[in-house]
Design a protein around this motif. Structure first.
Motif, PDB file in Angstrom:
ATOM      1  N   ASP A 263       2.567 -32.340   4.533  1.00 55.11           N
ATOM      2  CA  ASP A 263       1.486 -31.820   3.684  1.00 55.11           C
ATOM      3  C   ASP A 263       0.823 -32.935   2.887  1.00 55.11           C
ATOM      4  OD1 ASP A 263      -0.193 -30.381   2.025  1.00 55.11           O
ATOM      5  OD2 ASP A 263       1.403 -29.516   0.806  1.00 55.11           O
ATOM      6  N   ILE A 270      -0.362 -26.527   6.320  1.00 55.22           N
ATOM      7  CA  ILE A 270      -0.098 -25.151   6.773  1.00 55.22           C
ATOM      8  C   ILE A 270       1.210 -25.171   7.544  1.00 55.22           C
ATOM      9  CG2 ILE A 270      -0.932 -23.218   8.183  1.00 55.22           C
ATOM     10  CD1 ILE A 270      -3.764 -24.088   7.476  1.00 55.22           C
ATOM     11  N   GLN A 288       7.677 -16.773   4.304  1.00 53.57           N
ATOM     12  CA  GLN A 288       6.302 -16.917   3.803  1.00 53.57           C
ATOM     13  C   GLN A 288       6.265 -16.697   2.288  1.00 53.57           C
ATOM     14  OE1 GLN A 288       2.740 -15.496   6.218  1.00 53.57           O
ATOM     15  NE2 GLN A 288       3.033 -13.798   4.833  1.00 53.57           N
ATOM     16  N   THR A 311       0.667 -23.905   2.552  1.00 54.00           N
ATOM     17  CA  THR A 311       0.361 -22.511   2.902  1.00 54.00           C
ATOM     18  C   THR A 311       1.250 -22.091   4.061  1.00 54.00           C
ATOM     19  OG1 THR A 311      -1.930 -22.808   2.248  1.00 54.00           O
ATOM     20  CG2 THR A 311      -1.463 -20.934   3.688  1.00 54.00           C
ATOM     21  N   LEU A 313       2.753 -19.651   6.964  1.00 53.97           N
ATOM     22  CA  LEU A 313       2.151 -18.640   7.843  1.00 53.97           C
ATOM     23  C   LEU A 313       3.227 -18.087   8.769  1.00 53.97           C
ATOM     24  CD1 LEU A 313      -0.391 -17.236   9.023  1.00 53.97           C
ATOM     25  CD2 LEU A 313      -0.732 -19.249  10.451  1.00 53.97           C
ATOM     26  N   LYS A 335      -1.548 -28.358  10.532  1.00 59.97           N
ATOM     27  CA  LYS A 335      -0.388 -27.457  10.610  1.00 59.97           C
ATOM     28  C   LYS A 335       0.850 -28.153  11.150  1.00 59.97           C
ATOM     29  CE  LYS A 335      -3.720 -24.013  11.888  1.00 59.97           C
ATOM     30  NZ  LYS A 335      -4.767 -25.063  12.073  1.00 59.97           N
TER      31      LYS A 335
END
Ligand code: PA5
Length: 462
Positions: A263, A270, A288, A311, A313, A335
């Motif tokens: 990140d 993500i 999550q 984030t 997912l 991601k």
């Protein structure tokens, strides 16, 4: 005990174009992790990370088993009312360990254990439909709220209480409730004390999203015959594996460190969790919540503006190969996909060799469905790697109590390490307070003013 394996090779430069330089694992990332580990150990010393101790708390599990066997199992249906960290753990344990269609199975095939329902959202359509199917005399409600004040849960408790009372009368209604809540404070504790309703404690130092291995998750699971001690044994083993401050020996350290690095240094904020097992679908949702609520923060631990956090997912394989995978393969390079594979799924289903003349499907014959699912997982990981898309895989030996205990503990420890690495407090969630206060105002709670909501402007409504 068969252990979870964490394969992070597809994040490293020797296997992935643009991946993490291995030298960092012995250098800057190892040092950074050592500091994070020390900070987490210091926090543990202050007693705020109670989730670490749950696997070793015998009296908690004894009381859970006593209430599960001597109370919960007398009912045909057990309904958990709880939201966020007070609901997702129970759903995850139910799907993973009771298997698909538990509630549709006959009583015999459930070994006479109750059906289990977990209701989180206060959607009247869902609750009404559930109550319509249940027989109140045979139903027990496990109301789960650490604070004992959460609007969604308490509103549903009040509905459930009225529904039970209408059927069995006010005197007997209390015999259909079990509260899981703070050991000392809150409205649920107050009601339970006043009405002598059985209660289980959520230890004071265990927050909602870290509570799956407390009575919050253990009671509903134990009521349906899951062995809570095996879950805790798995978790204890993971605590032991994560005792070291050597990055390359600590699975939660490696997971937390690599995702944080992805990140903050590589623009991959993500973090997708993609199990290849329907039974683990809710675990991805549980992750999550854990990752988002713990790490998405406005300020650092010392109060400086941060607005940071990955984030998460939740995804599911192979289903999302026909949905999100296109984006993972060709969309923005923001991601990391963490796959979860299962070595022994416990059920084998052979694919019949039925149309040997039709080349496009003939190859399937003679294989099994589990082989196909696992081949799809391995192929997806490799396809992402070939496109320079970072991914990693958690291998579960089986979907059983020990493996689930390990998995939950792995993510929880990775989360507090990540909290230290992001320099945020992973245990609070101040961002959800404003919405709660506005809701209280709208619902007329004493002490909360009705808010002036932004006016609807007809020009902006189509
Ligand atoms: O993780 C958390 O702390 C939250 O998601 C809580 O679990 C959720 O808000 C429910 O809170 P409570 O258990 O107090 O009803």
């Amino acid at each position: 005990m068969k252990r979870i394996r964490f394969d992070f090779g597809n994040l490293l430069a020797s296997r992935l174009e643009g991946g993490v330089d291995e030298a960092l694992l012995e250098g800057v990332l190892a040092d950074r992790f050592r500091t994070a580990h020390a900070e987490v150990e210091e926090l543990r010393g202050t007693g705020v990370l109670g989730f670490y101790d749950l696997p070793f708390s015998a009296e908690n599990v004894d009381r859970v088993v006593e209430l599960a066997d001597g109370f919960g199992q007398w009912f045909q249906d057990v309904v958990v009312l709880g939201i966020g960290g007070s609901g997702l753990g129970a759903v995850s344990l139910k799907e993973a360990l009771l298997g698909p269609g538990w509630n549709d199975r006959s009583e015999e095939s459930r070994d006479h254990f109750p059906r289990l329902h977990v209701v989180d959202n206060p959607d009247p359509v869902t609750l009404a439909a559930l109550l319509d199917r249940l027989e109140p005399r045979q139903t027990m409600f496990n109301v789960v709220s650490k604070s004992g004040a959460t609007a969604e849960t308490m509103a549903q408790y009040l509905v459930a209480r009225g529904w039970i009372e209408a059927a069995v009368g006010a005197d007997k209604a209390r015999g259909h409730f079990l509260f899981t809540t703070d050991p000392a404070a809150g409205a649920l504790r107050q009601i339970g004390d006043a009405e002598d309703i059985p209660m289980l404690p959520v230890p004071e130092n265990v927050g909602g999203r870290f509570s799956v291995l407390s009575p919050v998750g253990l009671l509903p699971a134990a009521v349906c015959g899951v062995d809570p001690r095996a879950l805790l044994a798995g978790a204890a083993d993971m605590v032991e594996r994560c005792a070291t401050d050597e990055l390359t020996d600590n699975p939660a350290g490696m997971l937390g460190t690599l995702l944080h690095h992805a990140d903050t240094a590589m623009g991959q904020g993500i973090h997708v969790l993609m199990p290849y097992s329907d039974r683990l679908r809710p675990v991805a949702l549980w992750f999550q919540q854990l990752w988002a609520e713990s790490l998405g923060k406005a300020a650092t631990r010392s109060g400086e503006k941060a607005e940071t956090g990955p984030t998460p997912l939740a995804s599911i394989g192979a289903t999302d190969q026909h949905s999100l995978m296109q984006l993972f393969m060709e969309g923005p390079r923001d991601k990391v996909v963490v796959f979860v594979g299962v070595d022994d799924v416990g059920t084998s289903m052979e694919i019949p060799d039925r149309h040997p003349g039709i080349v496009s499907i003939a190859y399937l014959g003679g294989h099994t469905l589990e082989e196909l699912l696992d081949a799809e997982r391995a192929a997806s990981a490799e396809a992402l790697r070939l496109r320079g898309r970072p991914n990693a895989t958690l291998h579960l030996p089986r979907v059983d109590e020990e493996a689930l205990g390990q998995l939950f503990m792995l993510f929880q420890i990775a989360t507090v390490y990540a909290g230290a690495l992001y320099d945020v407090n992973p245990l609070d969630q101040p961002g959800v307070e404003l919405g709660k206060r506005l809701t209280y105002g709208l619902m007329g709670r004493e002490g909360f003013e009705r808010p002036e909501l932004a006016e609807v402007d007809p020009r902006w409504v189509l």
